[in-house]
Design a protein around this motif. Structure first.
Motif, short mmCIF file in Angstrom:
data_model
loop_
_atom_site.label_atom_id
_atom_site.label_comp_id
_atom_site.label_asym_id
_atom_site.label_seq_id
_atom_site.Cartn_x
_atom_site.Cartn_y
_atom_site.Cartn_z
N ALA A 173 17.40 46.77 64.55
CA ALA A 173 17.65 45.64 63.65
C ALA A 173 18.85 45.96 62.76
O ALA A 173 19.13 47.13 62.49
CB ALA A 173 16.42 45.35 62.82
N LYS A 174 19.51 44.89 62.36
CA LYS A 174 20.72 45.03 61.55
C LYS A 174 20.56 44.14 60.33
O LYS A 174 20.12 43.00 60.46
CB LYS A 174 21.90 44.59 62.41
N ILE A 175 20.91 44.68 59.16
CA ILE A 175 20.87 43.86 57.94
C ILE A 175 22.30 43.81 57.39
O ILE A 175 22.91 44.86 57.15
CB ILE A 175 19.90 44.47 56.90
N CYS A 176 22.84 42.58 57.25
CA CYS A 176 24.24 42.44 56.84
C CYS A 176 24.29 42.00 55.38
O CYS A 176 23.64 41.03 54.99
CB CYS A 176 24.94 41.39 57.70
N LEU A 177 25.09 42.72 54.60
CA LEU A 177 25.19 42.45 53.16
C LEU A 177 26.59 42.02 52.79
O LEU A 177 27.58 42.56 53.32
CB LEU A 177 24.87 43.73 52.35
N ALA A 178 26.67 41.06 51.88
CA ALA A 178 27.96 40.68 51.29
C ALA A 178 27.97 41.27 49.88
O ALA A 178 27.01 41.09 49.13
CB ALA A 178 28.04 39.16 51.22
N ALA A 179 29.04 41.98 49.54
CA ALA A 179 29.07 42.64 48.23
C ALA A 179 30.36 42.33 47.50
O ALA A 179 31.41 42.17 48.13
CB ALA A 179 28.93 44.15 48.41
N SER A 180 30.27 42.26 46.18
CA SER A 180 31.46 41.98 45.38
C SER A 180 32.17 43.27 45.02
O SER A 180 33.26 43.26 44.47
CB SER A 180 31.07 41.28 44.08
N GLU A 181 31.52 44.42 45.25
CA GLU A 181 32.13 45.72 44.96
C GLU A 181 31.82 46.64 46.15
O GLU A 181 30.85 46.38 46.88
CB GLU A 181 31.51 46.32 43.69
N PRO A 182 32.62 47.71 46.34
CA PRO A 182 32.27 48.63 47.44
C PRO A 182 30.90 49.26 47.18
O PRO A 182 30.64 49.71 46.07
CB PRO A 182 33.37 49.69 47.40
N LEU A 183 30.04 49.26 48.19
CA LEU A 183 28.72 49.87 47.99
C LEU A 183 28.71 51.33 48.46
O LEU A 183 27.93 52.13 47.96
CB LEU A 183 27.63 49.09 48.76
N ILE A 184 29.54 51.64 49.49
CA ILE A 184 29.61 53.07 49.88
C ILE A 184 31.02 53.63 49.68
O ILE A 184 31.20 54.83 49.60
CB ILE A 184 29.03 53.35 51.28
N GLY A 185 32.03 52.79 49.67
CA GLY A 185 33.35 53.23 49.23
C GLY A 185 34.22 53.94 50.26
O GLY A 185 35.26 54.48 49.91
N HIS A 186 33.81 53.97 51.53
CA HIS A 186 34.67 54.56 52.58
C HIS A 186 34.43 53.83 53.89
O HIS A 186 33.50 53.02 54.00
CB HIS A 186 34.42 56.07 52.73
N GLY A 187 35.26 54.14 54.89
CA GLY A 187 35.19 53.41 56.15
C GLY A 187 34.42 54.15 57.24
O GLY A 187 34.54 53.80 58.42
N GLY A 188 33.65 55.16 56.84
CA GLY A 188 32.88 55.91 57.84
C GLY A 188 31.42 55.48 57.83
O GLY A 188 31.11 54.30 57.71
N VAL A 189 30.52 56.46 57.95
CA VAL A 189 29.08 56.16 58.04
C VAL A 189 28.34 56.89 56.93
O VAL A 189 28.62 58.05 56.63
CB VAL A 189 28.50 56.65 59.40
N LEU A 190 27.39 56.19 56.33
CA LEU A 190 26.47 56.84 55.39
C LEU A 190 25.11 56.91 56.08
O LEU A 190 24.45 55.88 56.27
CB LEU A 190 26.38 56.02 54.10
N PHE A 191 24.73 58.12 56.51
CA PHE A 191 23.40 58.29 57.12
C PHE A 191 22.36 58.33 56.00
O PHE A 191 22.63 58.88 54.93
CB PHE A 191 23.34 59.58 57.93
N THR A 192 21.17 57.77 56.29
CA THR A 192 20.15 57.69 55.23
C THR A 192 18.83 58.32 55.69
O THR A 192 17.85 57.61 55.93
CB THR A 192 19.95 56.21 54.83
N PRO A 193 18.81 59.67 55.83
CA PRO A 193 17.59 60.31 56.36
C PRO A 193 16.36 60.13 55.49
O PRO A 193 15.25 60.23 55.98
CB PRO A 193 17.98 61.80 56.45
N SER A 194 16.54 59.86 54.18
CA SER A 194 15.35 59.74 53.31
C SER A 194 14.74 58.35 53.36
O SER A 194 13.66 58.13 52.79
CB SER A 194 15.71 60.02 51.85
N ALA A 195 15.42 57.39 54.00
CA ALA A 195 14.93 56.01 53.99
C ALA A 195 13.73 55.84 54.91
O ALA A 195 13.52 56.61 55.84
CB ALA A 195 16.04 55.07 54.40
#
Ligand code: FAD
Length: 422
Positions: free
Chosen positions: A279-301
């Protein structure tokens, strides 16, 4: 020589581009009104969302897909920010205390003893990759660190939409080898659609034809050879048929061949293939949420495996000044009936990961069965040939070994073209 391609997904268009540039008369038949399959854009409120992929090419401008795109003269630019992959490790999730550990230095979160073991294992497994066990089983034999399993699940969930227990260790080590060889992910400028549109242009410029809203209902076979397809009750003869819809659906289109013992063996292998769901969840944001063009892995989620923010590379994928953020989570097969609950858990993850940030959910998507993440889960691919001469399967239902998603598609198409053209 005439080739018919069933489906205009990435694998179908790559094959059509290569064959039409090699002297074949090519016709592509697509059942939908659009081309690109799971690799094209959907415009929602000016955000370039997608029919499938997260606008990422796993090995960026140096990988197998980029090489094949150059080979067929497709006009695509792929950009990447080197070193921009992190694991977000939460110390205190309630108080939003975390560290973003660079992916290449993930070992630093472990004890000194586990780090030494890890360095030794990474060296020895490059020479002798483990066989006959899942990646999770391999880890449990060697590392006593729960965070290692969470990291493995985050990586496999993001890259393959599978849990580490569902991927053969051998496949994961092939993937690591390709990461050393080609580097990490990149974003095609213009998103997925830029890639599949560029390929469609190549096919047309080479004299090929692409028909939309034309569903193939049968593959014609004579004396064990594919000789064409049927669409709207009409026969379309061909010397070659390339199917972009996976072995399972390709087999459904072949009539009267099941009695052949070779075909029966093939069918047994086809039955063992399982698509990977997610599944994919798409977000629209007014500010950068992760701030780079790579990947943020989230092992604790709980559910989300990783997140990207492609607008840091191509700002035009969102309205001016806005950001497009996409989170991906794998769905285990037994959880497919509970997709709404799975997505709710993913949304809760994002509320914690982006606590206090200004964003809105613009779309949630689930992918399984006929529109999955991968038609053949990584490690269960059975190759590009079929027992029917002149009938080949390309796409993510027939990926090359160690190829993450579209890189696997490119490796499979390359393999198929070698068989046909050499
Ligand atoms: P498909 O996209 O499956 O296309 C097949 C086409 O055949 C379709 O258009 C279909 O309509 C058509 N068709 C079917 N039956 C018939 C018929 N009988 N007659 C005519 N036409 C027919 N990969 C990445 O590399 N990077 C990512 O970031 C990434 N993220 C992903 C995230 C999600 C949520 C999903 C779902 C997938 C993701 N992927 C990613 C995987 C990637 O999107 C797919 O592997 C790829 O797009 C599949 O391409 P394909 O060639 O297999 O063709």
């Amino acid at each position: 020589m005439k080739a018919i391609v069933i489906g205009s997904g990435l694998g179908g268009l790559l094959s059509a581009a290569k064959l039409s540039g090699s002297g074949y008369e090519v016709e592509v038949f697509e059942r939908l009104p659009i081309t690109g399959g799971r690799f094209t854009n959907i415009d929602i409120k000016g955000y370039q969302l997608s029919t499938g992929a997260l606008h990422m090419i796993p090995h960026g401008p140096k990988g197998p897909l980029a090489q094949l795109l150059r080979e067929v003269n497709a006009d695509v630019t792929i950009e990447r920010e080197d070193g921009m992959a992190f694991m977000r490790i939460f110390e205190d999730i309630g108080n939003n205390i975390y560290e973003d550990v660079p992916f290449a230095k993930f070992g630093k979160v472990f004890s000194l003893w586990n780090r030494i073991k890890l360095a030794f294992l990474m060296f020895t497994t490059r020479k002798n990759p483990p066989k006959d066990r899942s990646f999770a089983e391999w880890l449990s034999r060697h590392l006593d660190a729960p965070l290692a399993y969470q990291m493995a699940d985050a990586f496999c969930g993001w890259a393959l939409s599978l849990k580490a227990e569902d991927v053969p260790a051998e496949e994961v080590f092939e993937i690591f080898e390709n990461l050393y060889r080609y580097g990490g992910p990149g974003v095609p400028i213009g998103g997925c659609k830029a890639v599949t549109d560029a390929l469609a242009d190549v096919v047309r410029n080479n004299g090929g034809t692409i028909h939309t809203e034309k569903e193939v209902t049968e593959i014609i076979t004579e004396d064990g050879k594919a000789t064409g397809v049927i669409i709207d009750g009409k026969q379309h003869p061909a010397d070659l048929v390339i199917s972009n819809i996976g072995h399972h659906y390709t087999n459904d289109l072949c009539k009267g061949v099941e009695t052949d013992p070779e075909y029966q063996k093939y069918l047994d292998r086809v039955k063992a293939i399982k698509p990977s769901a997610g599944a994919k969840i798409c977000l629209a944001a007014s500010e950068p949420l992760i701030g780079h063009g790579g990947v943020l892995f989230t092992p604790s989620a709980r559910r989300v495996n990783g997140i990207n923010e492609v607008t840091n590379i191509d700002p035009k994928l969102a309205p001016q000044g806005k950001h497009l953020v996409m989170a991906h989570q794998t769905t285990k097969w037994d959880r497919i009936p509970y997709l709404d609950d799975e997505i709710d858990l993913g949304i809760k993850d994002l509320e914690e990961i982006f606590a206090g940030k200004d964003y809105e959910i613009i779309l949630t998507q689930s992918h399984y069965n006929g529109w999955p993440v991968n038609r053949s889960s990584s490690g269960s691919d059975i190759g590009n040939t079929t027992p029917i001469a002149g009938l080949y399967v390309v796409g993510d239902g027939a990926k090359g070994k160690g190829g993450i998603e579209v890189e696997g598609i490119a490796l499979g198409v390359k393999n198929t073209m070698n068989l046909i053209l050499e």
